[in-house]
Design a protein around this motif. Structure first.
Motif, short mmCIF file in Angstrom:
data_model
loop_
_atom_site.label_atom_id
_atom_site.label_comp_id
_atom_site.label_asym_id
_atom_site.label_seq_id
_atom_site.Cartn_x
_atom_site.Cartn_y
_atom_site.Cartn_z
N SER A 150 0.69 -1.26 0.00
CA SER A 150 -0.04 0.32 0.02
C SER A 150 0.85 1.26 0.00
N CYS A 151 0.29 2.58 -0.38
CA CYS A 151 0.79 3.46 -0.43
C CYS A 151 0.12 4.87 0.01
N GLY A 152 0.60 5.88 0.24
CA GLY A 152 -0.22 7.07 0.57
C GLY A 152 -0.27 8.23 -0.78
N ALA A 153 -0.84 9.05 -0.44
CA ALA A 153 -1.07 10.18 -1.77
C ALA A 153 0.60 10.62 -2.05
N ALA A 154 1.30 10.91 -1.10
CA ALA A 154 2.94 11.29 -1.07
C ALA A 154 3.66 10.05 -1.68
N TRP A 155 3.39 9.32 -2.58
CA TRP A 155 3.99 8.05 -3.10
C TRP A 155 5.50 8.06 -3.27
N GLY A 156 5.89 9.25 -3.84
CA GLY A 156 7.37 9.42 -4.31
C GLY A 156 8.32 8.61 -3.50
N ASP A 157 8.43 9.18 -2.19
CA ASP A 157 9.42 8.87 -1.34
C ASP A 157 9.13 7.48 -0.81
N GLU A 158 7.59 6.93 -0.68
CA GLU A 158 7.64 5.51 -0.34
C GLU A 158 8.04 4.52 -1.66
N LEU A 159 7.92 4.97 -2.87
CA LEU A 159 8.30 4.39 -3.72
C LEU A 159 9.92 4.01 -3.78
N ASP A 160 10.65 5.15 -3.32
CA ASP A 160 12.13 4.91 -3.31
C ASP A 160 12.41 4.10 -2.21
N ARG A 161 11.67 4.18 -0.92
CA ARG A 161 11.77 3.47 0.17
C ARG A 161 11.60 1.80 -0.14
N ALA A 162 10.44 1.65 -0.71
CA ALA A 162 9.90 0.35 -1.21
C ALA A 162 11.09 -0.24 -1.95
N TRP A 163 11.83 0.14 -2.84
CA TRP A 163 12.69 -0.12 -3.72
C TRP A 163 13.89 -0.63 -2.97
N ARG A 164 14.28 0.32 -2.09
CA ARG A 164 15.65 0.14 -1.46
C ARG A 164 15.27 -1.28 -0.29
N ARG A 165 14.10 -1.20 0.23
CA ARG A 165 13.81 -2.29 1.20
C ARG A 165 13.89 -3.68 0.39
N TRP A 166 13.14 -3.59 -0.70
CA TRP A 166 13.29 -5.00 -1.69
C TRP A 166 14.72 -5.16 -2.04
N ASN A 167 15.58 -4.12 -2.29
CA ASN A 167 17.09 -4.53 -2.61
C ASN A 167 17.55 -5.33 -1.65
N LEU A 168 17.36 -4.93 -0.20
CA LEU A 168 17.87 -5.53 0.93
C LEU A 168 17.82 -7.19 0.68
N ARG A 169 16.69 -7.45 0.46
CA ARG A 169 16.23 -8.94 0.36
C ARG A 169 16.93 -9.35 -0.95
N ALA A 170 16.90 -8.63 -2.09
CA ALA A 170 17.22 -9.02 -3.26
C ALA A 170 18.41 -8.34 -3.97
N PRO A 171 19.71 -8.45 -3.62
CA PRO A 171 20.70 -7.56 -3.68
C PRO A 171 21.15 -7.65 -5.09
N GLN A 172 20.49 -8.46 -6.04
CA GLN A 172 20.75 -8.37 -7.41
C GLN A 172 20.05 -7.18 -8.10
N LEU A 173 19.30 -6.47 -7.33
CA LEU A 173 18.62 -4.91 -7.82
C LEU A 173 19.70 -4.23 -7.89
N ASP A 174 20.87 -4.31 -7.25
CA ASP A 174 21.81 -3.21 -7.39
C ASP A 174 22.23 -2.88 -8.74
N ALA A 175 22.28 -3.88 -9.68
CA ALA A 175 22.86 -3.78 -10.98
C ALA A 175 21.74 -3.09 -11.91
N ILE A 176 20.26 -2.79 -11.18
CA ILE A 176 19.48 -2.12 -12.34
C ILE A 176 19.62 -0.65 -11.84
N GLU A 177 19.91 0.08 -12.81
CA GLU A 177 19.99 1.65 -12.89
C GLU A 177 18.79 2.47 -12.99
N HIS A 178 17.78 1.87 -13.79
CA HIS A 178 16.70 2.77 -14.22
C HIS A 178 15.60 1.61 -14.15
#
Length: 262
Positions: A198-226
């Motif tokens: 889920s996310c709130g109306a100010a989803w921009g920051d939540e999107l970035d935090r979600a990506w970084r949390r997912w990255n902790l569980r899946a380190p291979q995401l480090d290779a994805i730039e865009h």
């Protein structure tokens, strides 16, 4: 199907979400100019029952009773899961039992009341699966049938979203809807992993935090730039991290192409 039939075939593409019904007429796989519409739905609890009632009312009033429908559903009503390969997937009956066991392990016993479907990944490969309340699916089908409509497909919005950008071969994409965001990686033309929350109306920051949390569980995401970004939230964000690259989207219904989920 003849060439003339392919060129003249028209489908009314609908997207049903908690707070709105969107539609556009597609002919020969292209949106017909001026055919798009948006019907707001007063639905503070985001209930699919309320949204389904709005769909029934709209079908009752729509003048073109014979146009076939292709329907996508908001992500909040669609539980998504990558399921491991199993030989049980080769038989329809055993596939349902296997999928129900997978969804029940993640979502609990309530998942046994869902209608489940999986994509057609290659033999031995994990498959993207979706679970939707059986009553919601039946309600959409019944609403179409009550007005003499063929319902060509009912699928989660992530399907049309992915197919609309798959040709660009993004390594990852993000889909943002009102109250919901989904992150996915892709390879060889298929979704290979996903994360939804889920996310709130100010989803921009939540999107970035979600990506970084997912990255902790899946380190291979480090290779994805865009990460390709499809924003259906109705609340654009002023500043997004450079990782996320917005793509133009006319509307949810405009994402519909040939259906992958029947």
């Amino acid at each position: 199907m003849s060439l003339i039939e392919r060129l003249t075939r028209a489908t009314l593409c609908l997207h049903l979400a908690p707070h709105g019904l969107d539609g556009v007429l597609r002919r020969a796989s292209r949106p017909v100019p001026g055919s798009a519409f948006h019907l707001p739905i007063a639905n503070p609890d985001a209930s699919w029952e309320v949204a389904l009632a709005a769909l029934r009312d709209w079908l009752e009033q729509d003048g073109d009773k014979k146009m076939p429908l292709a329907v996508s559903l908001a992500s909040r009503w669609c539980a998504m899961l990558m399921v491991p390969w199993s030989g049980a997937l080769l038989d329809a009956a055993s596939a349902q039992r296997f999928l129900h066991s997978q969804f029940a392990a993640v979502y609990g016993d309530g998942a046994r009341a869902w209608r489940l479907a999986a994509d057609d990944a290659s033999y031995g490969k994990p498959r993207l699966a979706c679970g939707v309340d059986a009553a919601l699916l039946q309600g959409v089908q019944d609403a179409a049938a009550a007005h003499g409509r063929r319902c060509l497909s009912i699928e989660p919005i992530v399907g049309p979203a992915w197919r609309s950008i798959a040709g660009n071969k993004p390594a990852a994409f993000a889909l943002v809807e009102a109250g919901r965001l989904l992150l996915a990686t892709s390879s060889d033309g298929r979704i290979t992993a996903l994360h939804s929350q889920s996310c709130g109306a100010a989803w921009g920051d939540e999107l970035d935090r979600a990506w970084r949390r997912w990255n902790l569980r899946a380190p291979q995401l480090d290779a994805i730039e865009h990460v390709a970004l499809l924003d259906l939230s109705g609340v654009p964000q002023d500043a997004l991290p450079a990782r996320f690259q917005p793509l133009p989207v006319a509307g949810a219904a405009h994402l519909m192409r040939e259906a992958a989920w029947a």
